[in-house]
Motif scaffolding. Structure first.
Motif, PDB file in Angstrom:
ATOM      1  N   ALA A  70       0.830  -1.209   0.000  1.00 39.75           N
ATOM      2  CA  ALA A  70       0.000   0.000   0.000  1.00 39.75           C
ATOM      3  C   ALA A  70       0.862   1.255   0.000  1.00 39.75           C
ATOM      4  CB  ALA A  70      -0.930  -0.002   1.204  1.00 39.75           C
ATOM      5  N   LEU A  71       1.967   1.210   0.732  1.00 38.05           N
ATOM      6  CA  LEU A  71       2.867   2.357   0.818  1.00 38.05           C
ATOM      7  C   LEU A  71       3.521   2.636  -0.540  1.00 38.05           C
ATOM      8  CD1 LEU A  71       3.846   4.282   3.078  1.00 38.05           C
ATOM      9  CD2 LEU A  71       5.845   2.797   3.328  1.00 38.05           C
ATOM     10  N   ILE A  72       3.935   1.580  -1.224  1.00 37.67           N
ATOM     11  CA  ILE A  72       4.566   1.729  -2.541  1.00 37.67           C
ATOM     12  C   ILE A  72       3.583   2.322  -3.549  1.00 37.67           C
ATOM     13  CG2 ILE A  72       5.526   0.448  -4.502  1.00 37.67           C
ATOM     14  CD1 ILE A  72       6.666  -1.552  -2.431  1.00 37.67           C
ATOM     15  N   VAL A  73       2.361   1.822  -3.545  1.00 38.62           N
ATOM     16  CA  VAL A  73       1.346   2.326  -4.481  1.00 38.62           C
ATOM     17  C   VAL A  73       0.968   3.771  -4.134  1.00 38.62           C
ATOM     18  CG1 VAL A  73      -1.013   2.021  -5.318  1.00 38.62           C
ATOM     19  CG2 VAL A  73       0.472   0.027  -5.027  1.00 38.62           C
ATOM     20  N   ALA A  74       0.884   4.083  -2.843  1.00 32.39           N
ATOM     21  CA  ALA A  74       0.588   5.460  -2.424  1.00 32.39           C
ATOM     22  C   ALA A  74       1.667   6.423  -2.921  1.00 32.39           C
ATOM     23  CB  ALA A  74       0.472   5.528  -0.906  1.00 32.39           C
ATOM     24  N   PRO A 103      -3.056   9.021  -0.458  1.00 29.51           N
ATOM     25  CA  PRO A 103      -3.196   7.916   0.500  1.00 29.51           C
ATOM     26  C   PRO A 103      -3.861   6.699  -0.135  1.00 29.51           C
ATOM     27  CG  PRO A 103      -3.921   9.986   1.461  1.00 29.51           C
ATOM     28  CD  PRO A 103      -3.740  10.246  -0.004  1.00 29.51           C
ATOM     29  N   VAL A 104      -3.378   5.513   0.243  1.00 26.75           N
ATOM     30  CA  VAL A 104      -3.952   4.252  -0.207  1.00 26.75           C
ATOM     31  C   VAL A 104      -4.156   3.378   1.026  1.00 26.75           C
ATOM     32  CG1 VAL A 104      -3.555   2.128  -1.517  1.00 26.75           C
ATOM     33  CG2 VAL A 104      -2.902   4.344  -2.496  1.00 26.75           C
ATOM     34  N   ILE A 105      -5.333   2.810   1.169  1.00 30.45           N
ATOM     35  CA  ILE A 105      -5.666   2.017   2.353  1.00 30.45           C
ATOM     36  C   ILE A 105      -5.091   0.615   2.247  1.00 30.45           C
ATOM     37  CG2 ILE A 105      -7.560   1.066   3.730  1.00 30.45           C
ATOM     38  CD1 ILE A 105      -9.285   3.382   2.726  1.00 30.45           C
TER      39      ILE A 105
END
Length: 263
Positions: free
Chosen positions: A176-180, A186-188
């Motif tokens: 999620a952190l990489i995609v954010a 923000p990505v959940i």
């Protein structure tokens, strides 16, 4: 890495990161003229291309009559199209030559195509690469032979599914952190799915920005900072992306705290 190898990897990364190209076929109705079509595509582990086309489409009729085709892909993010990186793949198209696993991979990246299965006699075509032309920018113009192209492909098929499951089960927070970091929003955690894993990066899907359409799905591709090789493994590539994303998140949080303290 040699200069030639660097450009081959740049060309491959561009092909992975772009999902649509301009397919050129030999026109049946206008003999001697090329016919261009906008075409979604998936690149295989070996560097060939998969397309899904209806029998009633003009380009399908053209490919069935004359199977020599080309697909041009370019980086549409650049404001100057002449200065943007682009690749032209010359290849041979063959209908019904895509196995079930490749079809499944295609449908994962292009889920909208599932609705075409029963419509208009769609079928898969495999475009076997013969030669490539790569332009990386001013003065960076190269032809790559099939041997050049394939000798730089590192097949992850045997380990890709295990890596995807591992990321989902043990590192969904990092995913999620990489995609954010990629999307700059923000990505959940838990709402990101890793769809594929290749030498140059991976496809993912996640919900779109809730402020626009919370029910829609975004599909994208994230390039590794360095392609997977015998000396640079998949785990290392994911660690590099995670560390970069964490550093970006920390910087963003620091800026937010500083702004809050001045209000």
């Amino acid at each position: 890495m040699s200069n030639k190898s660097k450009h081959i990897h740049q060309a491959a990364a561009l092909m992975r990161s772009q999902h649509t190209g301009l397919l050129s076929t030999h026109s049946v109705s206008m003999q001697g003229y090329p016919f261009g079509s906008v075409m979604p595509f998936l690149m295989t582990e070996e560097g060939n291309l998969v397309v899904y086309a209806s029998d009633i489409a003009q380009h399908s009729r053209n490919m069935q009559e004359h199977n020599k085709v080309s697909l041009c892909v370019y980086d549409g993010k650049q404001s100057d199209s002449q200065a943007s990186a682009r690749v032209t793949v010359l290849g041979t198209a063959q209908a019904d030559a895509v196995d079930a696993q490749l079809q499944e991979q295609y449908m994962a990246v292009f889920p909208q195509a599932k609705s075409y299965v029963q419509a208009h006699d769609f079928r898969f075509y495999l475009i076997s690469t013969v030669r490539l032309r790569y332009i990386g920018g001013f003065g960076e113009i190269f032809w790559f032979s099939l041997d050049d192209w394939q000798s730089h492909m590192f097949n992850l098929a045997a380990s890709a599914q295990g890596a995807i499951e591992h990321m989902h089960e043990d590192h969904s927070d990092a995913l999620a952190l990489i995609v954010a970091h990629q999307l700059q929003r923000p990505v959940i955690q838990g709402q990101v799915t890793m769809l594929s894993c290749y030498q140059h990066g991976f496809h993912y899907s996640c919900t779109t920005d809730p402020a626009t359409d919370k029910d829609a799905t975004h599909i994208g591709f994230i390039c590794f900072k360095q392609p997977i090789t015998k000396d640079h493994g998949l785990r290392q590539a994911m660690v590099v992306l995670t560390q970069e994303a964490k550093k970006n998140a920390e910087c963003s949080n620091g800026k937010t705290e500083t702004m809050s303290s001045t209000i």
